[in-house]
Design an enzyme around this catalytic site. Structure first.
Site, PDB file in Angstrom:
ATOM      1  N   ARG A  45      48.484 -26.570 -19.417  1.00  0.00           N
ATOM      2  CA  ARG A  45      48.492 -25.477 -18.441  1.00  0.00           C
ATOM      3  C   ARG A  45      48.181 -24.123 -19.087  1.00  0.00           C
ATOM      4  NH1 ARG A  45      53.442 -26.526 -14.181  1.00  0.00           N
ATOM      5  NH2 ARG A  45      52.260 -27.865 -12.776  1.00  0.00           N
ATOM      6  N   LYS A 206      58.908 -42.815  -3.575  1.00  0.00           N
ATOM      7  CA  LYS A 206      59.273 -42.667  -2.162  1.00  0.00           C
ATOM      8  C   LYS A 206      58.120 -42.524  -1.182  1.00  0.00           C
ATOM      9  CE  LYS A 206      63.737 -40.642  -3.085  1.00  0.00           C
ATOM     10  NZ  LYS A 206      64.405 -39.360  -3.274  1.00  0.00           N
ATOM     11  N   GLY A 359      52.586 -34.455 -11.551  1.00  0.00           N
ATOM     12  CA  GLY A 359      53.142 -34.334 -12.901  1.00  0.00           C
ATOM     13  C   GLY A 359      53.319 -35.675 -13.595  1.00  0.00           C
ATOM     14  N   GLY A 382      52.976 -30.794  -7.054  1.00  0.00           N
ATOM     15  CA  GLY A 382      53.203 -30.528  -5.631  1.00  0.00           C
ATOM     16  C   GLY A 382      52.006 -29.842  -4.987  1.00  0.00           C
TER      17      GLY A 382
END
Ligand code: 3PG
Ligand code: MG
Length: 403
Positions: A45, A206, A359, A382
């Site tokens: 990053r 999930k 991630g 996200g």
């Protein structure tokens, strides 16, 4: 032409403005992983922000203030999350001196003398209450520091925070940095002008966190490849008994609805046909591969099996665009990592345009040693998910637009 990605691609970037002699504030995402001794374990990053910073240096911005968060500190200063841990690496990568500043007063004072080129790294912006609250007074305080605001924090662009969003109301010139534009270009290639067939590979634990994604891409993708613990819920929906495996009981009906929708849009769905099962996740003694029909009592499915890997491989090899978000199993545990790592190799070696976000998935691809071979690795977890879901990211919302 009105997709979320097209709208975001219409913002002005650094290339569209002149930064010469200007005080530039760049919101970067230096939220990098570190070990207990504060050694940075992955500086991608920071590297990804270099083109924007270097451009401002090369075009004689009079000062550059870098603002970022690190982690999720609660209630003010916390040494673990200090941006001091970033300073040295940044200096090494930029090959320039970077001045660390930890309070607004000093930053304001130092920044008023604008005759020489200086680079300031400000302390973790989340040490200030106003950041997460997007407090207008705080936004103004940030805005007052600069003539030009550049948002290059793609990884944080799904947050409506002061430094990623509200600040733009208090700066006349606000544009996207090169990383933001690169990310949008990559997703444009995958979703707006793709070469079919497109495969979306999803995993992770999930369904609940990926449901918006699954329904929003239904009209865009040709294949849906589902692995990881979320596939247990789909398999349960098809009538298999997944025994002690993680199944979201409340989402079994949702899974059925997703499968029905896929059928309606003629999207081919690929689910595991065999799984690695274990008697215990923390202390595995009995680990074996079984068909999904034969999961044993008390056992947990923790990875995809070899037959599934073959099935998924064939599905991705026959695709021209592959979007991957979510691991195929509990890859953090060596014994259960094979499915994820092998799939990483297969996707990276395919001729398709391959794009990875999230991630965990990026971490898995890196650990598999395949990072360089993907067409594009998103710096957003996200943020990339919300982009795929068709949302307009707040970090782009208030930026200047090309006419
Ligand atoms: C991330 O790592 O996902 C980004 O830096 C955003 O961080 P956050 O989830 O704490 O807002
Ligand atoms: Mg996050």
């Amino acid at each position: 032409m009105t997709s979320n990605i097209n709208i975001m691609g219409g913002v002005k970037s650094l290339k569209d403005i002149d930064v010469t002699g200007k005080k530039v504030l760049i919101r970067v995402d230096f939220n990098v992983p570190m070990d207990a001794q504060f050694n940075i374990s992955d500086d991608s990053r920071i590297r990804a922000a270099l083109p924007t910073i270097n451009y401002c240096i090369d075009h004689n911005a009079c000062s550059i203030t870098l603002v970022s968060h690190l982690g999720r500190p609660k209630g003010g200063y916390d040494e673990r999350y200090s941006l001091t841990h970033i300073q040295k690496r940044l200096e090494r990568l930029l090959q320039k001196r970077v001045e660390f500043i930890d309070d607004f007063e000093t930053l304001k004072r130092e920044n008023t003398q604008c005759s020489i080129e200086r680079i300031f790294l400000f302390e973790n912006i989340r040490f200030y209450e106003g950041e997460k609250k997007n407090d207008p007074a705080f936004c103004k305080q940030l805005g007052d520091l600069c003539d030009v605001y550049v948002n290059d924090a793609f990884g944080t662009s799904h947050r409506r925070d002061a430094s990623t969003y509200g600040i733009a109301d208090y700066v006349d010139t606000k544009v996207a940095g090169f990383l933001m534009m690169r990310e949008i270009e990559a997703f444009t290639k995958a979703l707006e002008n793709p070469i079919h067939p497109i495969a979306l590979v999803v995993g992770g634990s999930k369904i609940s966190t990926k449901i918006t994604l699954l329904t929003s891409v239904m009209q865009k993708v040709d294949k849906l490849i589902i692995g990881g613990a979320m596939s247990n819920t789909f398999l349960q929906a098809l009538g298999y008994d997944m025994k002690a495996s993680l199944v979201e009981a409340d989402f079994v009906e949702t899974a059925k609805a997703v499968l029905a929708e896929a059928k309606q849009y003629k999207v081919k769905v690929y689910l595991p046909v065999d799984v690695v099962i274990t008697d215990s996740i923390e202390h595995p003694i009995d680990v074996k591969v079984v068909p999904v029909q034969d999961v044993l009592d008390g056992f947990h499915a923790v990875d995809i099996g070899p037959a599934t890997l073959k099935l998924f491989s064939e599905a991705v090899e026959l695709s021209n665009t592959i979007i991957w978000n979510g691991p195929m199993g509990i890859y953090e545990i060596n014994q259960f990592s094979k499915g994820t790592y092998k799939l990483a190799t297969i996707i990276s070696e395919s001729y398709a345009y391959s794009i990875v976000g999230g991630g965990d998935t990026v971490d898995a691809v890196e650990k598999a040693g395949e990072k360089e071979k993907f067409s594009f690795i998103s710096t957003g977890g996200g943020a990339s998910l919300e982009l795929l879901e068709g949302k307009i990211l707040p970090g782009f919302e208030k930026l200047d637009r090309k006419s």
